[in-house]
Design an enzyme around this catalytic site. Structure first.
Site, PDB file in Angstrom:
ATOM      1  CG  ASN A   1      26.709  39.500  34.686  1.00  0.00           C
ATOM      2  OD1 ASN A   1      27.535  40.216  34.173  1.00  0.00           O
ATOM      3  ND2 ASN A   1      25.575  40.008  35.287  1.00  0.00           N
ATOM      4  CB  VAL A   2      30.314  40.919  38.723  1.00  0.00           C
ATOM      5  CG1 VAL A   2      29.874  41.843  39.501  1.00  0.00           C
ATOM      6  CG2 VAL A   2      30.872  39.722  39.054  1.00  0.00           C
TER       7      VAL A   2
ATOM      8  CB  ILE B   1      25.748  48.485  38.830  1.00  0.00           C
ATOM      9  CG1 ILE B   1      27.367  47.968  39.349  1.00  0.00           C
ATOM     10  CG2 ILE B   1      25.207  49.211  39.465  1.00  0.00           C
ATOM     11  CD1 ILE B   1      28.121  49.647  39.379  1.00  0.00           C
TER      12      ILE B   1
ATOM     13  NE  ARG C   1      15.078  50.709  37.994  1.00  0.00           N
ATOM     14  CZ  ARG C   1      14.338  51.365  36.949  1.00  0.00           C
ATOM     15  NH1 ARG C   1      15.114  52.133  36.158  1.00  0.00           N
ATOM     16  NH2 ARG C   1      12.988  51.040  36.772  1.00  0.00           N
TER      17      ARG C   1
ATOM     18  CG  HIS D   1      22.266  45.174  30.468  1.00  0.00           C
ATOM     19  ND1 HIS D   1      21.745  46.214  31.318  1.00  0.00           N
ATOM     20  CD2 HIS D   1      23.111  45.733  29.615  1.00  0.00           C
ATOM     21  CE1 HIS D   1      22.023  47.287  30.709  1.00  0.00           C
ATOM     22  NE2 HIS D   1      22.758  47.288  29.930  1.00  0.00           N
TER      23      HIS D   1
ATOM     24  CD  GLU E   1      31.327  40.828  34.471  1.00  0.00           C
ATOM     25  OE1 GLU E   1      31.437  39.602  34.869  1.00  0.00           O
ATOM     26  OE2 GLU E   1      30.434  41.002  33.386  1.00  0.00           O
TER      27      GLU E   1
ATOM     28  CD  GLU F   1      17.901  54.315  35.590  1.00  0.00           C
ATOM     29  OE1 GLU F   1      19.181  54.866  35.673  1.00  0.00           O
ATOM     30  OE2 GLU F   1      17.673  52.981  35.956  1.00  0.00           O
TER      31      GLU F   1
END
Lengths: 74, 485
Positions: free
Chosen positions: B171-172, B174, B176, B193, B235, B283
């Site tokens: 998995n790649v 983004i 936080r 996710h 990804e 956010e």
């Protein structure tokens, strides 16, 4: 135990994680509170890190840490 | 000229390449005046993001207390920067960029090249002992009441703990990351996710979860790796296909495929079962998330290029770099998925707060048809959680031109042309939710009146439209800019 007090949960004992230096002179220090995990730089504006000045909306109650939810519980 | 831009876009392999390209186009600046980490970096990033069309990337090289270190913000912070990434000229309209991305969807092949670790620029410098993240990362507090110093633009690579040899299940994404001392950080995710699934799998089985955090990456990865694709799709392959160019991979010290040309890679291992306080964090809806207990990772090594550039993002109340970074690539998958069932859909604008508000244009077939399409949009993968307010317009309205959308709302909407769906799934950080994770949806049908509706369409004025008019608009703008020089 250090005397540095956390601006977020008002607990003492904050750790020194890093010092920014220029020409051997300390410009600022990054502190971290082991109680509420808040990190801050002592050069930040008082609105963010000033005890009694910082917004109370973002305070953490060190006596009531159980109220915070654990994510990704099985 | 256009061909040169496209060729140069495809030759990008790193953040450095892209910053050079941006600099040549007047879209990157170096801020050498001395700044404080707080509040100056944030203030400058916010000031830049007021210009969503033309803001430059900004590289700071004189930050108090960080001599010799560099921080970049706003790399994806304007439509002009996104245009250059896609090989299109500055001034390309958002609508054109949308169709550029939509046209690449599902229509290209991945090209992966492997770089031996000893030759990978990312491994030029290596730290395996005495690790202090603050030695390498000139961090700044992104929003004033964030709980700490965040890495807001880190691409995190990990292998499935139960199937570690499977390239596709790597998995790649983004996520936080909040620094939690010199050699630790927390990672925030949710169970749906890919990273959330992997964390829960590792804790269920007791298997180790090792990750590689890539900072300062190929600019295509940040745009395309944030897209929710299938769990077993890579990804990296996807980003390569969408960029139409090879992606150079190498191995991290802990055995994960990483970009060979990233500025900094942090290798870390999750501390199974441990949670520490994380947040708040300002956010993308423009409000702070709460404080929660999140998984913590211990850093095992750091690799970085010589004189690395630390890339970060300003995210908060929009408009910010986050909106230009993910906006088009939030819109394009919804468009592609809708058109599988409804080829009448002509464009999707989900630029606003990651699609909390979306505008869809559709060739209306009959009274109420657009409402049916809207309901389908809510069942797309992104729509399930994010599409909260939907505005449906006719195909003669450009959803990327808000003046036209407002015209449609003004002239084609009756007060009973709305649908409110109560108690639907909601993004947990949507501040308008009834409770985090549950809220209401709104569909506004701003399409024309068609049979069997008895009113019928008004006799419309038909101003000239089309490519000729688009070109004339650009010519007027160019003449205006020329007159100022």
């Amino acid at each position: 135990m250090s005397k540095t007090v956390c601006p977020r949960c008002a607990t003492g004992g904050a750790l020194d994680d890093y010092q920014g230096k220029e020409g051997g002179k300390v410009v600022w220090t990054i502190h971290r509170c082991p109680t509420c995990c808040f990190s801050w730089r002592d050069s930040e504006p008082a609105s963010a890190i000033g005890i009694g000045i910082r917004s109370a909306d973002f305070a953490v109650d060190a006596a009531n840490l159980d109220r915070y939810v654990k994510i990704l519980q099985q | 000229m256009m061909q040169d831009l496209a060729k140069r876009s495809r030759s990008i392999t790193s953040l450095r390449d892209f910053l050079e390209l941006l600099g040549d186009a007047g879209q990157a600046i170096t801020w050498s005046e001395r700044v404080m980490p707080e509040p100056d970096v944030r203030n400058i990033a916010v000031a830049a993001s007021r210009d969503a069309n033309g803001a430059p990337a900004i590289v700071f090289d004189n930050i108090a207390g960080y001599p010799g270190k560099r921080t970049a913000v706003g790399v994806h912070g304007s439509w002009d920067n996104i245009a250059l990434l896609l090989g299109r000229p500055k001034g390309t309209t958002i609508r054109e960029l949308f169709f550029e991305i939509a046209g690449r969807w599902g229509d290209a092949a991945a090209q992966i090249s492997i770089v031996p670790e000893g030759q990978a620029p990312v491994h030029e410098c290596r730290i395996e002992s005495g690790i202090n993240l603050y030695d390498v990362l000139p961090v700044f507090r992104i929003n004033e009441y964030d709980g700490g110093f965040y890495l807001g633009k880190a691409s995190v690579a990990s292998r499935d703990p139960e199937d570690p040899d499977n390239f596709g299940k790597q998995n790649v994404g983004i996520y936080r990351l909040q620094l939690q001392g010199p050699d630790s950080f927390t990672l925030m995710t949710i169970p749906s996710h890919d990273m959330g699934r992997q964390i829960m799998a590792a804790e269920r089985t007791g298997l180790p979860l090792k990750i590689a955090v890539m900072l300062g990456n190929h600019p295509g990865l940040a745009v395309f790796a944030a897209t929710p694709i299938g769990y077993e799709e890579s990804e990296y392959s996807y980003a390569s296909a969408m960029m139409g160019a090879p992606i150079r991979l190498t191995k991290s010290g802990n055995g994960i495929d990483i970009l060979a040309d990233s500025e900094i890679v942090i290798e870390a291992e999750m501390q199974l079962g441990e949670r520490v306080l994380e947040g708040p964090f300002g956010e993308f809806p423009g409000s702070y998330s709460g404080v929660r207990k999140a998984p913590i990772f211990k850093v095992t090594a750091i690799s970085h290029r010589k004189n690395p550039i630390f890339e970060n993002i300003y995210i908060g109340r929009g408009w910010t770099e986050h909106d230009t970074l993910i906006g088009l690539h939030t819109s394009a998958p919804i468009y592609a998925q809708l058109r599988q069932n409804f080829p009448e859909v002509t464009a999707v604008n989900a630029l606003y707060q990651h699609g909390l508000t979306g505008i869809i244009s559709v060739k209306n077939r009959m009274a109420g048809f657009a409402k049916t399409v809207a309901l389908r949009a809510l069942s797309t993968p992104h729509g399930v959680m994010y599409l909260k307010n939907l505005i449906m317009v006719d195909a003669d309205v450009d959803p990327f031109d808000l003046n036209q959308v407002m015209w449609a709302l003004s002239t084609r909407t009756r007060a009973d042309d709305i649908i409110v769906l109560l108690n639907m799934p909601a993004v947990p950080i949507d501040p308008s939710a009834v409770v985090p994770g549950k809220g209401h949806r709104l569909i506004i049908d701003a399409t024309s009146y068609l049979p069997p509706d008895p009113v019928g369409e008004a006799h419309l004025v038909t101003p000239p439209t089309g490519p000729d008019i688009d070109e004339l608009s650009k010519k007027i703008r160019a003449m205006q800019l020329g007159a100022l020089q």
